[in-house]
Scaffold this motif. Structure first.
Motif, PDB file in Angstrom:
ATOM      1  N   PRO A  29      30.995  24.137  29.659  1.00 46.03           N
ATOM      2  CA  PRO A  29      31.072  23.541  30.984  1.00 46.03           C
ATOM      3  C   PRO A  29      31.796  24.405  32.025  1.00 46.03           C
ATOM      4  CG  PRO A  29      32.497  22.370  29.471  1.00 46.03           C
ATOM      5  CD  PRO A  29      31.697  23.330  28.654  1.00 46.03           C
ATOM      6  N   SER A  30      32.670  25.295  31.616  1.00 43.32           N
ATOM      7  CA  SER A  30      33.374  26.108  32.617  1.00 43.32           C
ATOM      8  C   SER A  30      33.024  27.586  32.499  1.00 43.32           C
ATOM      9  CB  SER A  30      34.879  25.919  32.465  1.00 43.32           C
ATOM     10  OG  SER A  30      35.283  26.341  31.177  1.00 43.32           O
ATOM     11  N   GLY A  31      31.958  27.897  31.821  1.00 43.24           N
ATOM     12  CA  GLY A  31      31.531  29.287  31.668  1.00 43.24           C
ATOM     13  C   GLY A  31      32.085  29.901  30.393  1.00 43.24           C
ATOM     14  N   ARG A  32      31.481  30.989  29.967  1.00 33.46           N
ATOM     15  CA  ARG A  32      31.904  31.652  28.735  1.00 33.46           C
ATOM     16  C   ARG A  32      32.939  32.729  29.018  1.00 33.46           C
ATOM     17  NH1 ARG A  32      27.408  31.582  24.430  1.00 33.46           N
ATOM     18  NH2 ARG A  32      25.948  30.071  25.264  1.00 33.46           N
ATOM     19  N   GLY A  33      33.890  32.887  28.129  1.00 35.42           N
ATOM     20  CA  GLY A  33      34.848  33.984  28.226  1.00 35.42           C
ATOM     21  C   GLY A  33      35.705  33.923  29.474  1.00 35.42           C
ATOM     22  N   ASN A  34      35.736  35.029  30.204  1.00 36.59           N
ATOM     23  CA  ASN A  34      36.586  35.140  31.386  1.00 36.59           C
ATOM     24  C   ASN A  34      35.871  34.739  32.665  1.00 36.59           C
ATOM     25  OD1 ASN A  34      38.843  36.023  30.013  1.00 36.59           O
ATOM     26  ND2 ASN A  34      38.267  38.177  30.155  1.00 36.59           N
ATOM     27  N   ALA A  35      34.804  33.958  32.549  1.00 35.96           N
ATOM     28  CA  ALA A  35      34.034  33.566  33.731  1.00 35.96           C
ATOM     29  C   ALA A  35      34.898  32.752  34.689  1.00 35.96           C
ATOM     30  CB  ALA A  35      32.816  32.745  33.321  1.00 35.96           C
ATOM     31  N   GLY A  36      34.646  32.930  35.985  1.00 38.80           N
ATOM     32  CA  GLY A  36      35.322  32.133  36.997  1.00 38.80           C
ATOM     33  C   GLY A  36      36.718  32.581  37.326  1.00 38.80           C
ATOM     34  N   GLY A  37      37.065  33.822  37.007  1.00 33.73           N
ATOM     35  CA  GLY A  37      38.409  34.312  37.296  1.00 33.73           C
ATOM     36  C   GLY A  37      38.702  34.388  38.788  1.00 33.73           C
ATOM     37  N   LEU A  38      37.655  34.565  39.589  1.00 30.26           N
ATOM     38  CA  LEU A  38      37.841  34.611  41.038  1.00 30.26           C
ATOM     39  C   LEU A  38      37.501  33.287  41.700  1.00 30.26           C
ATOM     40  CD1 LEU A  38      36.381  38.133  41.824  1.00 30.26           C
ATOM     41  CD2 LEU A  38      38.744  37.429  42.046  1.00 30.26           C
ATOM     42  N   GLN A  39      36.934  32.326  40.933  1.00 31.50           N
ATOM     43  CA  GLN A  39      36.561  31.040  41.508  1.00 31.50           C
ATOM     44  C   GLN A  39      37.369  29.909  40.874  1.00 31.50           C
ATOM     45  OE1 GLN A  39      33.885  33.133  40.377  1.00 31.50           O
ATOM     46  NE2 GLN A  39      33.507  33.960  42.405  1.00 31.50           N
ATOM     47  N   HIS A  40      36.796  29.201  39.928  1.00 27.51           N
ATOM     48  CA  HIS A  40      37.424  27.981  39.437  1.00 27.51           C
ATOM     49  C   HIS A  40      38.566  28.205  38.448  1.00 27.51           C
ATOM     50  CE1 HIS A  40      33.988  29.047  36.921  1.00 27.51           C
ATOM     51  NE2 HIS A  40      34.578  28.438  35.917  1.00 27.51           N
ATOM     52  N   HIS A  41      38.736  29.424  37.933  1.00 31.90           N
ATOM     53  CA  HIS A  41      39.881  29.707  37.054  1.00 31.90           C
ATOM     54  C   HIS A  41      40.912  30.596  37.732  1.00 31.90           C
ATOM     55  CE1 HIS A  41      37.211  28.963  33.272  1.00 31.90           C
ATOM     56  NE2 HIS A  41      37.771  27.857  33.701  1.00 31.90           N
ATOM     57  N   ARG A  42      40.869  30.654  39.062  1.00 30.46           N
ATOM     58  CA  ARG A  42      41.713  31.599  39.780  1.00 30.46           C
ATOM     59  C   ARG A  42      43.204  31.352  39.541  1.00 30.46           C
ATOM     60  NH1 ARG A  42      40.857  33.503  45.847  1.00 30.46           N
ATOM     61  NH2 ARG A  42      39.563  34.967  44.719  1.00 30.46           N
ATOM     62  N   LYS A  47      48.288  33.309  37.674  1.00 26.18           N
ATOM     63  CA  LYS A  47      49.555  32.914  37.068  1.00 26.18           C
ATOM     64  C   LYS A  47      49.881  33.748  35.826  1.00 26.18           C
ATOM     65  CE  LYS A  47      51.857  28.723  35.420  1.00 26.18           C
ATOM     66  NZ  LYS A  47      51.683  27.289  35.168  1.00 26.18           N
ATOM     67  N   TYR A  48      48.904  33.876  34.930  1.00 30.28           N
ATOM     68  CA  TYR A  48      49.183  34.521  33.643  1.00 30.28           C
ATOM     69  C   TYR A  48      48.729  35.981  33.566  1.00 30.28           C
ATOM     70  CZ  TYR A  48      50.170  29.777  32.193  1.00 30.28           C
ATOM     71  OH  TYR A  48      50.705  28.532  32.099  1.00 30.28           O
ATOM     72  N   HIS A  49      47.840  36.407  34.472  1.00 32.19           N
ATOM     73  CA  HIS A  49      47.359  37.790  34.434  1.00 32.19           C
ATOM     74  C   HIS A  49      47.369  38.398  35.832  1.00 32.19           C
ATOM     75  CE1 HIS A  49      46.080  36.814  30.385  1.00 32.19           C
ATOM     76  NE2 HIS A  49      45.453  35.766  30.876  1.00 32.19           N
TER      77      HIS A  49
END
Length: 148
Positions: A29-42, A47-49
């Protein structure tokens, strides 16, 4: 793990298999792996990276590792490159002969200044010496010889 030990064996007959009825268990549902690092997982990425995205420093085209190969040895380990009998033979020797330790033959290029040397003069051959290493070797009456 064999199938008989898997959690799903116990969940046979239970409709949603422990994933709830309302929010269904969907694939990614939120993409595979590191997907969305600039959008929904920003927030998580910031914070951590911090510094994960963007560029930093200069590029080095055709980087060859052997140009930067510089194995190190500290002066407190220099005498381990020759045998203890070798050291004692030169210590007892009353002539002005001094042992020569070539660290490049042992696979080291740079001599660092950690530790202490026994109060016995020694000639050390290496490609690089730190300032402290050179001072400590000369302090015991030794010499540093730079090799190519």
């Amino acid at each position: 793990m064999p199938t008989r030990f898997k959690k799903n064996r116990k969940l046979r007959g239970h409709v949603s298999a422990g994933h709830g009825r309302v929010g269904k268990h969907r694939k990614h549902p939120s993409g595979r792996g590191n997907a969305g690092g600039l959008q929904h997982h920003r927030i998580l990425f910031d914070k951590y990276h911090p510094g994960h995205f963007g560029k930093r420093g200069m590029r080095h085209f055709h980087y060859q590792k052997n140009q930067y190969y510089e194995p190190i040895i500290n002066i407190d380990k220099i005498w381990t490159l020759v045998t203890e009998q070798h050291r004692l033979a030169y210590a007892k020797n009353k002539t002005n002969k001094v042992p020569v330790i070539d660290v490049t033959r042992a696979g080291y290029f740079k001599v660092l200044g950690k530790g202490r040397l026994p109060k016995q003069p020694v000639i050390v051959k290496a490609k690089f010496f730190t300032r402290k290493a050179e001072e400590k070797i000369k302090e015991v009456g030794g010499a540093c010889i730079l090799t190519a």
